[in-house]
Design an enzyme around this catalytic site. Structure first.
Site, mmCIF file in Angstrom:
data_model
loop_
_atom_site.group_PDB
_atom_site.id
_atom_site.type_symbol
_atom_site.label_atom_id
_atom_site.label_comp_id
_atom_site.label_asym_id
_atom_site.label_seq_id
_atom_site.Cartn_x
_atom_site.Cartn_y
_atom_site.Cartn_z
ATOM 1 N N SER A 124 0.854 -1.186 0.000
ATOM 2 C CA SER A 124 0.000 0.000 0.000
ATOM 3 C C SER A 124 0.886 1.231 0.000
ATOM 4 O O SER A 124 1.821 1.338 0.799
ATOM 5 C CB SER A 124 -0.916 0.005 1.224
ATOM 6 O OG SER A 124 -1.732 1.157 1.245
ATOM 7 N N HIS A 138 -2.011 7.289 -5.001
ATOM 8 C CA HIS A 138 -2.269 6.111 -4.168
ATOM 9 C C HIS A 138 -2.134 4.872 -5.042
ATOM 10 O O HIS A 138 -2.511 4.879 -6.224
ATOM 11 C CB HIS A 138 -3.692 6.172 -3.590
ATOM 12 C CG HIS A 138 -4.239 4.832 -3.186
ATOM 13 N ND1 HIS A 138 -5.109 4.124 -3.984
ATOM 14 C CD2 HIS A 138 -4.032 4.074 -2.083
ATOM 15 C CE1 HIS A 138 -5.427 2.990 -3.398
ATOM 16 N NE2 HIS A 138 -4.787 2.922 -2.245
ATOM 17 N N ASN A 140 -2.207 0.352 -4.442
ATOM 18 C CA ASN A 140 -2.057 -0.867 -3.655
ATOM 19 C C ASN A 140 -2.397 -2.080 -4.513
ATOM 20 O O ASN A 140 -3.170 -1.993 -5.469
ATOM 21 C CB ASN A 140 -2.902 -0.841 -2.364
ATOM 22 C CG ASN A 140 -4.389 -0.971 -2.622
ATOM 23 O OD1 ASN A 140 -4.840 -1.924 -3.258
ATOM 24 N ND2 ASN A 140 -5.167 -0.031 -2.119
ATOM 25 N N THR A 141 -1.765 -3.198 -4.175
ATOM 26 C CA THR A 141 -2.139 -4.487 -4.750
ATOM 27 C C THR A 141 -2.069 -5.513 -3.628
ATOM 28 O O THR A 141 -1.253 -5.381 -2.716
ATOM 29 C CB THR A 141 -1.214 -4.915 -5.906
ATOM 30 O OG1 THR A 141 0.141 -4.969 -5.446
ATOM 31 C CG2 THR A 141 -1.309 -3.954 -7.077
ATOM 32 N N ARG A 142 -2.903 -6.522 -3.695
ATOM 33 C CA ARG A 142 -2.994 -7.461 -2.583
ATOM 34 C C ARG A 142 -3.553 -8.812 -3.053
ATOM 35 O O ARG A 142 -4.241 -8.908 -4.081
ATOM 36 C CB ARG A 142 -3.899 -6.912 -1.480
ATOM 37 C CG ARG A 142 -5.314 -6.617 -1.948
ATOM 38 C CD ARG A 142 -6.143 -5.901 -0.898
ATOM 39 N NE ARG A 142 -7.451 -5.521 -1.416
ATOM 40 C CZ ARG A 142 -7.702 -4.391 -2.057
ATOM 41 N NH1 ARG A 142 -6.719 -3.520 -2.267
ATOM 42 N NH2 ARG A 142 -8.913 -4.115 -2.492
ATOM 43 N N HIS A 172 -3.392 7.627 -17.254
ATOM 44 C CA HIS A 172 -4.364 6.639 -17.727
ATOM 45 C C HIS A 172 -3.819 5.830 -18.906
ATOM 46 O O HIS A 172 -4.084 4.618 -19.011
ATOM 47 C CB HIS A 172 -5.670 7.322 -18.098
ATOM 48 C CG HIS A 172 -6.526 7.660 -16.930
ATOM 49 N ND1 HIS A 172 -7.403 6.756 -16.380
ATOM 50 C CD2 HIS A 172 -6.627 8.787 -16.178
ATOM 51 C CE1 HIS A 172 -8.028 7.309 -15.347
ATOM 52 N NE2 HIS A 172 -7.565 8.545 -15.202
ATOM 53 N N GLY A 285 -6.876 -5.709 13.620
ATOM 54 C CA GLY A 285 -5.826 -5.551 14.608
ATOM 55 C C GLY A 285 -4.452 -5.236 14.074
ATOM 56 O O GLY A 285 -3.456 -5.384 14.795
#
Length: 302
Positions: A124, A138, A140-142, A172, A285
């Protein structure tokens, strides 16, 4: 070896492969951003010291005190180019709390009602710039896994406070070039998804000029889906670095800085009220400082 154990071993290999990729992408971006700091020898902030990332290990807290994973929080503050930028990676696992489990079940995650185990890994990034002509960004990859499913998600979006049409077009175009080899329909679909996802309902406007976004992506072909998420990550630096290099030496006025601070307020509102990643990180958490790394160092509301 049973079929079940074979499948479990294959999935562990895929988890390890994804986590290693996110780490490598993090390393590449950190190196590129520190190089920008070193080469900033002109412009309003050239007299500042070149920024460097401070790296802190993070841990996820589990209710029973068992190992629940963690990651690296890498934050640079007060540099020549970046006022604040964070590039975080994490690999966390364990059991979802009741609230997060309910949210996952509501999204249609198979088996989540009965088995709340999970594993998640990703990167992130959020960058807030010194120069208001340089756009915030910004990315992120997950990868996410539960006993009933796995999927990929993420994307990147540009958040300029002072918009330049040619910068938006470049950002773009690079995204599209990296997505097109995976199918001509990906870019328009992911662009539309980003336009919808990064909209701020209570302000009635987008938080930036868009980008690409996807979530819950699972075609059943892990290798193909991982290749897609890799190219989303690979698109980031060529999409973003040329914009910073072009704008970082421009002079600015107090009025320009005021516009930047107000726009940062919009960014903070979105991340605290709507962002799915922020909610998930806090509810499961993970280190709160790492989760809230996306917030700007200074912002203003009118």
């Amino acid at each position: 070896m049973t079929q079940t154990s074979t499948i479990a071993t294959a999935m562990q290999t895929e988890k390890d492969t994804a986590a290693a990729w996110f780490r490598q992408l993090r390393d590449d971006i950190v190196a590129a951003f520190e190089a920008l700091e070193d080469t900033q020898t002109e412009g309003p902030t050239a007299s500042l010291s070149a920024g460097r990332f401070e790296v802190t290990q993070t841990r996820r807290s589990s209710e029973d005190g068992s190992d629940a994973g963690g990651g690296l929080m890498s934050v640079m503050r007060g540099g020549r180019v970046f006022e604040k930028v964070g590039v975080n990676i994490s690999t966390v696992y364990g059991t979802l709390g009741a609230r997060a489990q309910k949210a996952m079940a509501a999204r249609g995650v198979p088996g989540m009602e009965d088995d709340p185990r999970f594993w998640a890994s990703g990167i992130s990034l959020v960058a807030h710039m010194q120069n208001p002509h340089c756009p915030a960004v910004h990315m992120n990859t997950r990868m996410f896994w539960t006993p009933g499913a796995w999927w990929f998600g993420g994307g990147s979006d540009l958040n300029p406070c002072i918009e330049y049409a040619e910068d938006t077009a470049h950002f773009h175009a690079v995204q599209k070039a990296h997505l097109d080899p995976h199918g001509a329909g990906h870019y328009p679909r992911l662009k539309a998804w980003a336009d919808e996802y990064f909209f701020v309902p209570h302000r009635g406007r987008a938080r930036g000029v868009g980008g690409i976004f996807l979530d819950d992506h699972n075609t059943g072909d892990w290798a193909a889906d991982f290749s897609l998420i890799q190219d989303i990550g690979r698109a980031f630096l060529p999409a973003y670095l040329p914009l910073v290099e072009k704008r970082r030496t421009q002079s600015w006025t107090e009025a320009d800085k005021d516009v930047q601070l107000i726009h940062r307020g919009l960014y903070a509102e979105y991340n605290l009220v709507y962002d799915r990643g922020t909610k998930f990180g806090l509810e499961t958490g993970h280190d709160a400082n790492a989760v809230l790394m996306s917030l700007p160092p200074l912002a203003k509301w009118v």
